[in-house]
Design a protein around this motif. Structure first.
Motif: not given
Length: 357
Positions: A330-357
């Motif tokens: 879900i956009s604007h939520e922080t998502h964490y992808f974990d691995h015993p050796r590696l970590g990834l943090v991602v957040q997707i944020r909407r812009t004024e052109l994010s809406a379906r057209r």
């Protein structure tokens, strides 16, 4: 073919062409901001078993970092005067004729970065852009970061080491478009290791090696006696069992001294963000590479004996730990992808052109 079927096919093709045409303009795309923070975990004493994966070479449709680290300055060169031929030393502000040759493709970001000992920056502050006209994703300035405090806590608490922190604005399409963004950072292992994980090849010898005229017979008897003693003491067991370690390196010719090594980054991989209907998905395919000492998987009996007699044949291998996870987000939520050796943090944020057209 009936008229009804023919008209139906024409109508479907027309709709497809209209849909494809709607994707041609950047102003018609659905744009999102993506912030990513990738870090490696601090070393721990847990003995967790992982497969011996070799590194992979990643080629993505969008590589924002290579152009950021090694920008193309061809336009700048074309504005300079040609270097005078009589001067053996090159002046600072002039262009060589080969650099101005329109048929010569001399610019290569990987070739430029092959001399880097590490990625020039971990915290990427991009130049921004206009998503109304930009033909693809672009890096945003570091002022757009929301993970800065989290990154500092990783360092302060010795939980992990950041390898890459960046925010980029990107169009997001459906899964079939395969619109991936390449991410890399950390050390450049290219001078030490080949892209397949084996140690880098030696350079071509400048002079032929001198021939050894000494007799090898006494040494052979000593090796045979040592081998028999180890077998009697059950210190050596010859078998065809698969040890699940990499096979011995292939026999390759020595490299020329002028040859540039291919960059092999500590962190490398892709991030694929796509839409299924109106739902965002993140498909991560990242690798963390670490040099580790390995006893190669010798299946040949003669090779096992040679390895027993010469333990120094054990070598280093650039081991790859892979983080492959797919998640609907879900956009604007922080998502964490974990691995015993590696970590990834991602957040997707909407812009004024994010809406379906």
């Amino acid at each position: 073919m009936t008229a009804w079927l023919r008209n139906s096919i024409i109508a479907v093709m027309g709709l497809c062409s209209m849909s494809a045409g709607a994707q041609q303009s950047p102003a018609d795309w659905r744009w999102f901001d993506v912030e990513v923070l990738v870090f490696k975990h601090a070393p721990n004493d847990e003995n967790e078993s992982f497969p011996w994966h070799p590194p992979r070479q990643f080629e993505a449709q969008n590589d924002l970092l290579s152009a950021f680290y090694a920008p193309d300055f061809s336009a700048f060169l074309h504005a300079l005067d040609i270097c005078p031929e009589e001067n053996l030393t090159r002046p600072v502000f002039c262009a060589m004729p080969s650099e101005l040759d329109p048929y010569s493709v001399w610019y290569d970001s990987a070739r430029i970065m092959s001399g880097f000992s590490a990625a020039p920056a971990t915290i990427i502050s991009g130049y921004g852009g206009d998503m109304q006209t930009q033909p693809g994703p672009f890096l945003l300035a570091s002022e757009e970061f929301e993970f800065a405090d989290f990154r500092e806590q990783l360092i302060r608490r010795n939980v992990g080491t950041p390898l890459l922190h960046a925010t980029y604005r990107t169009p997001v399409f459906n899964r079939a478009e395969n619109y991936k963004v390449r991410l890399f950072g950390g050390r450049n292992f290219g001078p030490e290791f080949l892209p397949n994980g084996y140690p880098q090849l030696p350079f071509v010898a400048l002079e032929p090696a001198a021939e050894h005229s000494s007799k090898q017979v006494p040494q052979l008897f000593e090796e045979l006696e040592s081998l028999l003693n180890r077998v009697e003491q059950q210190q050596l067991q010859l078998s065809y069992r698969d040890h699940r370690t990499p096979n011995p390196p292939p026999l390759l010719a020595a490299r020329e001294r002028s040859e540039r090594p291919t960059p092999v980054w500590e962190l490398d991989g892709t991030l694929h963000i796509y839409l299924v209907g109106n739902y965002l998905h993140i498909d991560s395919d990242l690798e963390l590479r670490e040099p580790q000492r390995v006893q190669f998987n010798q299946r040949e009996l003669a090779a096992q004996i040679e390895q027993a007699l010469q333990p120094q044949l054990d070598s280093k291998f650039l081991r790859s730990y892979r983080l492959n996870q797919l998640r609907r987000v879900i956009s604007h939520e922080t998502h964490y992808f974990d691995h015993p050796r590696l970590g990834l943090v991602v957040q997707i944020r909407r812009t004024e052109l994010s809406a379906r057209r």
